[in-house]
Scaffold this active site. Structure first.
Site, short mmCIF file in Angstrom:
data_model
loop_
_atom_site.label_atom_id
_atom_site.label_comp_id
_atom_site.label_asym_id
_atom_site.label_seq_id
_atom_site.Cartn_x
_atom_site.Cartn_y
_atom_site.Cartn_z
N ASP A 204 -57.80 -56.75 -51.00
CA ASP A 204 -57.94 -56.22 -52.36
C ASP A 204 -56.66 -56.55 -53.13
OD1 ASP A 204 -55.93 -54.54 -51.47
OD2 ASP A 204 -57.00 -52.67 -51.89
N ASP A 206 -53.67 -54.42 -55.36
CA ASP A 206 -53.20 -53.06 -55.67
C ASP A 206 -52.20 -53.10 -56.83
OD1 ASP A 206 -54.25 -51.72 -53.02
OD2 ASP A 206 -53.12 -53.47 -52.36
N ASP A 306 -57.43 -51.83 -56.62
CA ASP A 306 -56.99 -50.43 -56.67
C ASP A 306 -55.99 -50.27 -57.79
OD1 ASP A 306 -58.47 -49.60 -54.49
OD2 ASP A 306 -56.84 -49.86 -53.04
P1 ATP Z 1 -54.59 -55.88 -47.76
O1 ATP Z 1 -54.07 -57.23 -48.05
O2 ATP Z 1 -55.56 -55.87 -46.65
O3 ATP Z 1 -55.11 -55.19 -48.97
P2 ATP Z 1 -52.51 -53.94 -47.94
O4 ATP Z 1 -51.26 -53.74 -47.19
O5 ATP Z 1 -52.40 -54.19 -49.40
O6 ATP Z 1 -53.33 -55.07 -47.21
P3 ATP Z 1 -54.11 -51.61 -48.65
O7 ATP Z 1 -55.19 -50.94 -47.87
O8 ATP Z 1 -54.52 -52.22 -49.93
O9 ATP Z 1 -53.42 -52.65 -47.66
O10 ATP Z 1 -53.00 -50.52 -48.89
C1 ATP Z 1 -51.80 -50.79 -49.59
C2 ATP Z 1 -50.88 -49.62 -49.52
O11 ATP Z 1 -51.40 -48.51 -50.22
C3 ATP Z 1 -50.63 -49.15 -48.08
O12 ATP Z 1 -49.25 -49.04 -47.89
C4 ATP Z 1 -51.24 -47.79 -47.99
O13 ATP Z 1 -50.42 -46.91 -47.28
C5 ATP Z 1 -51.36 -47.36 -49.42
N1 ATP Z 1 -52.62 -46.64 -49.60
C6 ATP Z 1 -53.85 -47.16 -49.51
N2 ATP Z 1 -54.79 -46.23 -49.71
C7 ATP Z 1 -54.13 -45.08 -49.95
C8 ATP Z 1 -54.51 -43.76 -50.23
N3 ATP Z 1 -55.79 -43.41 -50.32
N4 ATP Z 1 -53.54 -42.85 -50.43
C9 ATP Z 1 -52.26 -43.20 -50.35
N5 ATP Z 1 -51.83 -44.42 -50.09
C10 ATP Z 1 -52.74 -45.36 -49.87
MN MN Z 2 -54.10 -54.21 -50.62
MN MN Z 3 -55.67 -51.09 -51.55
#
Ligand code: ATP
Ligand code: MN
Ligand code: MN
Length: 382
Positions: A204, A206, A306
């Site tokens: 995703d 963020d 997100d």
């Molecule tokens: P990817 O490339 O798979 O998206 P990512 O490291 O960006 O890998 P994410 O699941 O998007 O993974 O999460 C990004 C960050 O946001 C993580 O550090 C996580 O701890 C934080 N995070 C995700 N969801 C929540 C939530 N519901 N509440 C608090 N923090 C969150």
């Molecule tokens: Mn992510």
């Molecule tokens: Mn995310």
């Protein structure tokens, strides 16, 4: 005969937040195996086992060279009995028999497929498997009720399981910036998550949104979402309000790892760029298959995004908390609690000894409060 190089012992800190973990990894044969077992544990709601495998994998990711013999692992932290058994198997046989049998198992395959649907977690997938549902076809014909997220997830399944590229993340960043500029001038957008750590793809994208004047950010998310919706950029969105309660002497103590920012889980409709159009052109020319041709004509794709809105006073904590990796975040909080008697969340840092909140305007300050060497995002890939 073991050479000197092979017995050279590594010295590695036991908390992932004390280590520099870049994206390149000299032990991917081992970390892939352990990560798969971690994933399988998480898919089976065995969180303790999952964390143990994640810690072991993270330890190996931080090693400066390839491990070729068990003797090199002597004295290293984070490697439990089970993880050592898996490592030994890979070193001796090239593969782990446990990993191979997991990959082949009907349950693991079904859990992967079903949780690949946006909005479906391990518990829902387990319930469906117990009802005899192992794949999307069976789910579609099962008569199971899907919620709005799951319906969108199923509809855009292929797109959402296709990794998001950095170029796509940047294109979405421009759209989000345009949205916030249109609804509140001076708002700032920051890329977080895996792309901030330098990953080339992600599941995703963020973003954190804030405004330099405290309080101006209140109610910003619904306006941003309304703008995006009016421009046709959203295929799905679910916005939740900020539930972070302010008490008399500051924000409430973090109760769990989940933060309570105003946030939006969404699916963007992203128009494909020039590069992809060219690829599509080639695909059309090559394709004799009707289905493939139809798919190649699609000029947009679905991408998970997100969005999180943070007040400027909490922004440094939000940036640190949303940059990841998930294990790095978990380890930071464990370090804070166990080694410093502090509570860290994506909102604040509370010192339980001094009984007060520690204010910060940068990630560097937070690492300093925690008595940790500053680790930049590109080295938080634990
Ligand atoms: P990817 O490339 O798979 O998206 P990512 O490291 O960006 O890998 P994410 O699941 O998007 O993974 O999460 C990004 C960050 O946001 C993580 O550090 C996580 O701890 C934080 N995070 C995700 N969801 C929540 C939530 N519901 N509440 C608090 N923090 C969150
Ligand atoms: Mn992510
Ligand atoms: Mn995310």
């Amino acid at each position: 005969q073991i050479s000197e190089a092979e017995v050279a012992l590594f010295s590695v800190s036991s908390y992932a937040c004390q280590r520099r973990t870049t994206l390149d990894n000299h032990n991917s044969n081992l970390t892939d195996a352990l990560s798969l077992l971690a994933e399988n544990a998480e898919l089976n709601n065995e969180d303790g086992r999952g964390v143990a495998f994640r810690r072991a994998a993270a330890l190996l990711k931080a090693l400066p060279t390839q491990v070729i013999s068990m003797s090199q692992l002597r004295g290293l932290p984070c490697l439990g009995e089970h993880s050592l058994r898996v490592i030994k198997d890979v070193l001796e046989n090239g593969v782990s028999s446990e990993v191979e049998s997991t990959k082949q198992s009907k349950r693991y395959k079904a859990l992967k497929i079903l949780t690949g649907i946006f909005g479906v977690g391990a518990k829902t997938a387990d319930r469906w498997i117990r009802a005899g549902i192992y794949n999307l076809e069976q789910l579609r014909h099962s008569g199971q009720t899907l919620n709005r997220a799951q319906k969108a997830g199923l509809e855009h399944y292929d797109d959402l399981n296709e990794p998001v590229t950095k170029a796509e993340a940047d294109a979405i960043g421009e759209i989000v910036q345009k949205a916030v500029d249109s609804v509140l001038t001076g708002s700032q957008v920051a890329l977080s998550g895996g792309f901030r750590r330098g990953k080339l793809t992600g599941h995703d994208v963020d973003f954190l949104i804030t405004h330099p004047e405290e309080g101006k950010e209140v109610g910003l998310m619904p306006k941003v979402v309304a703008w995006l919706e009016s421009q046709g950029f959203l295929l799905y969105q679910k916005t939740t309000r900020n539930s972070y309660l302010e008490s008399k002497d500051g924000p409430a103590r973090p109760a769990s790892n989940m933060d309570r920012f105003e946030r939006c889980f969404s699916i963007f409709k992203l128009t494909k760029g020039k590069e992809q159009e060219n690829t599509d052109q080639q695909l059309r020319e090559l394709s004799k298959n009707y289905q493939m041709e139809a798919a190649s004509h699609k000029i947009w794709r679905a991408v998970r995004v997100d969005l999180v809105v943070s007040p400027i006073s909490q922004f440094a904590f939000a940036v640190l908390g949303w940059t990841g990796s998930k294990l790095f975040e978990r380890e930071l909080r464990r370090w804070a609690g166990h080694e410093k008697n502090m509570s860290l969340s994506s909102h604040a840092l509370f010192d339980n000894t001094q009984n007060k909140y520690l204010r910060a305007t940068s990630e560097e300050e937070i690492f300093a409060y925690l008595g940790l060497e500053y680790i930049p995002p590109s080295e938080r890939n634990a």
